[in-house]
Design a protein around this motif. Structure first.
Motif, PDB file in Angstrom:
ATOM      1  N   PHE A  64      49.969  35.887 -33.928  1.00 48.07           N
ATOM      2  CA  PHE A  64      50.597  36.552 -34.973  1.00 48.07           C
ATOM      3  C   PHE A  64      50.190  38.059 -35.228  1.00 48.07           C
ATOM      4  N   GLN A  65      49.926  38.607 -34.803  1.00 47.14           N
ATOM      5  CA  GLN A  65      48.434  40.048 -35.375  1.00 47.14           C
ATOM      6  C   GLN A  65      49.363  41.225 -34.542  1.00 47.14           C
ATOM      7  N   ASN A  66      49.595  42.483 -35.084  1.00 54.01           N
ATOM      8  CA  ASN A  66      49.608  43.774 -33.792  1.00 54.01           C
ATOM      9  C   ASN A  66      48.290  43.848 -34.030  1.00 54.01           C
ATOM     10  N   TYR A  67      47.433  43.222 -32.637  1.00 53.92           N
ATOM     11  CA  TYR A  67      46.763  43.334 -32.044  1.00 53.92           C
ATOM     12  C   TYR A  67      46.223  44.847 -31.175  1.00 53.92           C
ATOM     13  N   SER A  68      45.671  45.510 -31.130  1.00 49.07           N
ATOM     14  CA  SER A  68      46.048  46.922 -30.745  1.00 49.07           C
ATOM     15  C   SER A  68      44.171  47.175 -30.312  1.00 49.07           C
ATOM     16  N   VAL A  69      44.571  48.532 -29.554  1.00 51.87           N
ATOM     17  CA  VAL A  69      42.534  48.829 -29.220  1.00 51.87           C
ATOM     18  C   VAL A  69      41.974  49.020 -30.358  1.00 51.87           C
ATOM     19  N   THR A  70      42.210  49.827 -30.987  1.00 54.25           N
ATOM     20  CA  THR A  70      41.921  50.564 -32.380  1.00 54.25           C
ATOM     21  C   THR A  70      41.079  49.460 -33.477  1.00 54.25           C
ATOM     22  N   SER A  71      41.848  47.824 -33.080  1.00 58.33           N
ATOM     23  CA  SER A  71      41.411  47.114 -34.465  1.00 58.33           C
ATOM     24  C   SER A  71      40.373  46.469 -33.485  1.00 58.33           C
ATOM     25  N   PHE A  72      40.464  46.685 -32.231  1.00 59.69           N
ATOM     26  CA  PHE A  72      39.218  45.933 -31.960  1.00 59.69           C
ATOM     27  C   PHE A  72      37.621  46.793 -32.902  1.00 59.69           C
ATOM     28  N   TYR A  73      37.856  48.234 -32.679  1.00 60.78           N
ATOM     29  CA  TYR A  73      36.525  48.782 -33.989  1.00 60.78           C
ATOM     30  C   TYR A  73      36.666  49.196 -35.660  1.00 60.78           C
ATOM     31  N   ASP A  74      38.467  49.172 -36.515  1.00 62.63           N
ATOM     32  CA  ASP A  74      38.347  49.409 -37.483  1.00 62.63           C
ATOM     33  C   ASP A  74      38.669  47.946 -37.946  1.00 62.63           C
ATOM     34  N   GLY A  75      38.953  46.767 -36.991  1.00 62.96           N
ATOM     35  CA  GLY A  75      39.550  46.005 -37.678  1.00 62.96           C
ATOM     36  C   GLY A  75      40.366  45.360 -38.100  1.00 62.96           C
ATOM     37  N   ASP A  76      41.406  46.153 -37.891  1.00 59.68           N
ATOM     38  CA  ASP A  76      42.603  46.622 -38.871  1.00 59.68           C
ATOM     39  C   ASP A  76      43.421  45.815 -37.961  1.00 59.68           C
ATOM     40  N   ALA A  77      44.784  44.906 -37.867  1.00 58.10           N
ATOM     41  CA  ALA A  77      45.535  43.932 -37.037  1.00 58.10           C
ATOM     42  C   ALA A  77      45.981  43.259 -38.314  1.00 58.10           C
ATOM     43  N   PRO A  78      47.508  44.233 -38.592  1.00 61.48           N
ATOM     44  CA  PRO A  78      48.408  43.921 -39.410  1.00 61.48           C
ATOM     45  C   PRO A  78      49.534  42.996 -38.800  1.00 61.48           C
ATOM     46  N   PHE A  79      49.725  41.921 -40.079  1.00 63.06           N
ATOM     47  CA  PHE A  79      49.961  39.966 -39.784  1.00 63.06           C
ATOM     48  C   PHE A  79      51.372  40.341 -39.606  1.00 63.06           C
ATOM     49  N   THR A  80      51.846  40.041 -38.218  1.00 58.63           N
ATOM     50  CA  THR A  80      53.268  40.121 -37.599  1.00 58.63           C
ATOM     51  C   THR A  80      54.631  38.745 -37.864  1.00 58.63           C
ATOM     52  N   GLY A  81      53.336  38.186 -38.456  1.00 58.34           N
ATOM     53  CA  GLY A  81      54.536  36.287 -37.808  1.00 58.34           C
ATOM     54  C   GLY A  81      54.714  36.169 -36.771  1.00 58.34           C
ATOM     55  N   LEU A  82      56.092  35.805 -36.509  1.00 55.77           N
ATOM     56  CA  LEU A  82      56.619  35.663 -34.943  1.00 55.77           C
ATOM     57  C   LEU A  82      56.932  36.758 -34.450  1.00 55.77           C
ATOM     58  N   ALA A  83      56.995  37.631 -34.875  1.00 53.07           N
ATOM     59  CA  ALA A  83      57.616  39.177 -33.981  1.00 53.07           C
ATOM     60  C   ALA A  83      57.074  38.964 -32.260  1.00 53.07           C
ATOM     61  N   ASN A  84      56.012  38.283 -32.244  1.00 53.40           N
ATOM     62  CA  ASN A  84      55.033  38.602 -30.907  1.00 53.40           C
ATOM     63  C   ASN A  84      55.656  37.325 -29.835  1.00 53.40           C
ATOM     64  N   TYR A  85      56.144  36.222 -30.915  1.00 49.81           N
ATOM     65  CA  TYR A  85      56.991  34.693 -29.465  1.00 49.81           C
ATOM     66  C   TYR A  85      58.499  35.585 -30.054  1.00 49.81           C
ATOM     67  N   ALA A  86      58.829  36.551 -30.755  1.00 52.62           N
ATOM     68  CA  ALA A  86      60.507  36.174 -30.757  1.00 52.62           C
ATOM     69  C   ALA A  86      60.204  37.455 -29.466  1.00 52.62           C
ATOM     70  N   GLY A  87      59.382  38.171 -29.159  1.00 54.70           N
ATOM     71  CA  GLY A  87      59.267  39.693 -28.392  1.00 54.70           C
ATOM     72  C   GLY A  87      59.229  38.774 -27.264  1.00 54.70           C
ATOM     73  N   ILE A  88      58.672  38.087 -26.774  1.00 61.65           N
ATOM     74  CA  ILE A  88      58.389  37.675 -25.029  1.00 61.65           C
ATOM     75  C   ILE A  88      59.195  36.254 -24.815  1.00 61.65           C
ATOM     76  N   LEU A  89      59.609  35.651 -26.353  1.00 65.83           N
ATOM     77  CA  LEU A  89      61.074  35.234 -25.609  1.00 65.83           C
ATOM     78  C   LEU A  89      62.282  35.566 -25.479  1.00 65.83           C
ATOM     79  N   THR A  90      62.320  36.553 -25.925  1.00 65.83           N
ATOM     80  CA  THR A  90      63.961  37.587 -25.652  1.00 65.83           C
ATOM     81  C   THR A  90      63.619  38.398 -24.549  1.00 65.83           C
ATOM     82  N   ASP A  91      62.523  38.549 -24.088  1.00 68.81           N
ATOM     83  CA  ASP A  91      62.008  39.304 -22.417  1.00 68.81           C
ATOM     84  C   ASP A  91      62.666  38.401 -21.514  1.00 68.81           C
ATOM     85  N   ASP A  92      63.361  39.639 -20.605  1.00 72.03           N
ATOM     86  CA  ASP A  92      63.915  38.769 -19.242  1.00 72.03           C
ATOM     87  C   ASP A  92      62.677  38.184 -18.494  1.00 72.03           C
TER      88      ASP A  92
END
Length: 316
Positions: A57-85
């Motif tokens: 449920f987060q926008n987790y990136s490489v920088t998140s491992f260092y600064d701990g900042d991972a913005p909450f994105t809700g169901l965006a990740n699930y929507a992204g994979i479900l709509t992916d071909d």
């Protein structure tokens, strides 16, 4: 003043208190055996699952491992994979890979279990040798099959060419038409020993007197299998199929060693796609979402199995 009647009363009360203390200590001793198992499950299973769920449920990136900042994105990740071909492709590939592996592993494992039920010289040695695929690390097994299925130098192509079954080498690992067959063959080879051992144990629990009685009644080999072996082996078969399903649906090592999900995503499974999203594309949130989808599918399969077993037991 103490009477003689008070002494038995005190003795009985003292005995009851001692019995209660012993029962409490026994209860605490039993509970202490649960603590290591519960801690192990919480640390190594509970925490990773919860952390993976949060990450999906987060926008987790490489920088998140260092600064701990991972913005909450809700169901965006699930929507992204479900709509992916690629989602429908990986879902289909996972289903084909799982069903083909389960059917072939179970059929061959059952055939070998029935074969080894007959006593003959060196049967124990042969059973032990057939366990080698299950004992070898998956990385080693995948590497061996990568060599066996090589288009130019692979043993399988050389044997087929010498037997004149093919005219040109088969591109097992580099052709979208053959890659899925190659990974299924490798996975079946790895899973056969597990099916054989469990089913062989189930066959050994069937009383031989039943077969003797069936022979006296004139039953043939097929009738014995249909009316005796298969019904009595059904509980063991259900366990084998369920465990095989859980193991196969999350298969990763063999596919990564042989094809890495290629060519052209023809062998891309949910497990390998999750790995690719997380550690190749560095989209950790979507990778976590795919793995959660895989967990849900495995749980649904387990629930269907438990419901089927419960219905079968209620009919008895």
């Amino acid at each position: 003043m103490t009477t003689l009647l008070d002494k038995p009363v005190r003795t009985a009360a003292h005995s009851d208190g001692r019995a209660a203390a012993v029962a409490r200590r026994a209860r605490l001793a039993r509970m202490s055996f649960y603590v290591p198992a519960v801690l192990y499950l919480v640390i190594f299973f509970g925490y990773p699952i919860v952390a993976n769920l949060v990450m999906s449920f987060q926008n987790y990136s490489v920088t998140s491992f260092y600064d701990g900042d991972a913005p909450f994105t809700g169901l965006a990740n699930y929507a992204g994979i479900l709509t992916d071909d690629l989602f429908s492709t990986t879902l289909w590939n996972t289903a084909v890979f799982t069903l083909a592996s389960l059917i072939l592993q179970f059929a061959i494992g059952l055939g070998l279990a029935l074969f080894f039920r007959r006593r003959f010289p060196l049967s124990g040695t042969l059973r032990a040798l057939l366990l080698l695929p299950w004992l070898l690390p998956l990385l080693v097994s995948g590497t061996v099959f990568r060599w066996l299925l090589d288009q130019d130098y692979g043993v399988i192509n050389q044997v087929l060419l010498n037997l004149h079954l093919i005219s040109d080498p088969v591109p097992w690992l580099v052709s979208p038409d053959h890659a899925m067959t190659a990974v299924v063959i490798a996975n079946v080879w790895i899973g056969i020993p597990f099916n054989m051992v469990i089913l062989y144990g189930g066959l050994q629990s069937i009383p031989p007197q039943l077969y003797e009685a069936a022979s006296l009644d004139g039953a043939g080999a097929w009738q014995k299998f249909r009316h005796l072996t298969w019904p009595l082996l059904r509980p063991v078969s259900s366990v084998v199929v369920m465990l095989g399903l859980i193991y196969t649906i999350k298969a990763f090592d063999v596919v990564m060693v042989l094809t890495q999900g290629g060519p052209a995503d023809s062998t891309q499974l949910l497990s390998t796609w999750s790995y690719q999203l997380s550690f190749t594309n560095l989209r950790f949130g979507q990778g976590a979402a795919v793995s959660n989808v895989l967990i849900v599918i495995a749980m649904l399969c387990a629930l269907v199995y438990l419901r089927a077993v419960r219905a079968e037991q209620s009919e008895r």
